[in-house]
Design an enzyme around this catalytic site. Structure first.
Site, PDB file in Angstrom:
ATOM      1  N   ASP A   1       0.607  -1.527   0.349  1.00 52.05           N
ATOM      2  CA  ASP A   1       0.222   0.231  -0.087  1.00 52.05           C
ATOM      3  C   ASP A   1       1.071   1.086   0.040  1.00 52.05           C
ATOM      4  OD1 ASP A   1      -1.939   1.273   2.373  1.00 52.05           O
ATOM      5  OD2 ASP A   1      -2.698   1.784   0.007  1.00 52.05           O
TER       6      ASP A   1
ATOM      7  N   ASN B   1      -5.017  -0.503  -4.387  1.00 52.57           N
ATOM      8  CA  ASN B   1      -5.298   0.254  -5.143  1.00 52.57           C
ATOM      9  C   ASN B   1      -5.318   0.011  -6.847  1.00 52.57           C
ATOM     10  OD1 ASN B   1      -3.504   1.607  -2.782  1.00 52.57           O
ATOM     11  ND2 ASN B   1      -5.724   2.204  -3.090  1.00 52.57           N
TER      12      ASN B   1
ATOM     13  N   GLU C   1     -11.465   4.842  -0.804  1.00 56.71           N
ATOM     14  CA  GLU C   1     -11.500   4.271   0.786  1.00 56.71           C
ATOM     15  C   GLU C   1     -12.420   6.236   0.924  1.00 56.71           C
ATOM     16  OE1 GLU C   1      -8.244   3.679  -0.274  1.00 56.71           O
ATOM     17  OE2 GLU C   1      -6.778   5.525   0.221  1.00 56.71           O
TER      18      GLU C   1
END
Ligand SMILES: C[S@@+](CC[C@H](N)C(=O)[O-])C[C@H]1O[C@@H](n2cnc3c(N)ncnc32)[C@H](O)[C@@H]1O
Ligand SMILES: O=C(c1ccccc1)c1ccc(O)c(O)c1[N+](=O)[O-]
Ligand SMILES: [Mg+2]
Length: 214
Positions: A141, A170, A199
């Site tokens: 991440d 992502n 998010e």
């Protein structure tokens, strides 16, 4: 010179979350980032998928690439048994300083080793510096152009074993095309996409779970 977003997130945690209660820290950050100001935590929706995979894998040794404020660090650590270890890498000193305080407030510092520095420097030192044999689970991440080079680096350093799992955030937004092409096209990985949203938004995003086959 005003405060930074991570400092404001930390202030919200210290003001509203119950000290020693990891879930209340997670909920406080989600509340703040959904209703006050967006921040790049994995968030509640993708976080639930992350939780289910951590619970399924029950990692003894786990690596997180990209700590930021420590939201996912706390989320993951709260799911780990006492003797499990989560190593998390963060190269921005200001972010690392905030994360240490969020991790402490949540009371999970005993399960977490926060390493300050770039993944490219530290991945090759994992065995000698931290006695890591291999990672059971890796949460990717950090900056998206580092997913592929760091995956290859972990392979080269012998940090992945048959059954090691990579979980990448992502893969749609902002997107990690080269990484996705690699894990989906390689005979050394078995990959699966978990559809979700960026998010705190309605934008499509998701997590890619890839099992290393050795
Ligand atoms: C999206 S944020 C991490 C969010 C966190 N995983 C969460 O869900 O709460 C990405 C972080 O990775 C850090 N980062 C980016 N590239 C890195 C690298 N090569 N080594 C270490 N940290 C890196 C950035 O400074 C940033 O704090
Ligand atoms: O790259 C961004 C980004 C790009 C532009 C503006 C803000 C954030 C981002 C967005 C959502 C994420 O979940 C995430 O991990 C990141 N990141 O920086 O690693
Ligand atoms: Mg992310």
């Amino acid at each position: 010179t005003g405060s930074t977003r991570p400092e404001r997130i930390l202030a919200a945690v210290q003001r509203k979350a119950t000290k020693g209660d990891a879930r209340s820290v997670v909920n406080t950050i989600d509340q703040y980032c959904r209703y006050q100001e967006w921040a790049m935590n994995v968030g509640d929706e993708k976080g639930a998928i992350l939780d289910s995979i951590v619970c399924e894998v029950k990692p003894s040794v786990m690596l997180e690439l990209g700590t930021y404020c420590g939201y996912s660090t706390v989320r993951i650590a709260s799911m780990l048994p006492p003797n499990a270890r989560l190593l998390t890498l963060e190269f921005n000193p200001a972010y690392a300083a905030v994360a240490r305080q969020v991790i402490a407030w949540a009371g999970v510092e005993d399960k977490v080793v926060l390493i300050e520095g770039p993944s490219g420097d530290w991945i090759p030192k994992m065995k000698e510096e931290f006695g890591v044999t291999s990672f059971d689970l890796v949460f990717l991440d950090h900056w998206k152009d580092r997913y592929l080079p760091d995956t290859k680096l972990m392979e080269e350093c012998g940090l992945l074993r048959t059954g090691s799992i990579l979980l990448a955030d992502n893969v749609i937004c902002p997107g990690t095309p080269e990484y996705l092409e690699y894990v989906r096209g390689s005979p050394r990985y078995e990959s699966k996409y978990f559809r979700s949203h960026l998010e705190y938004t309605r934008v499509e995003d998701g997590l890619e779970k890839s099992v290393f086959l050795g």
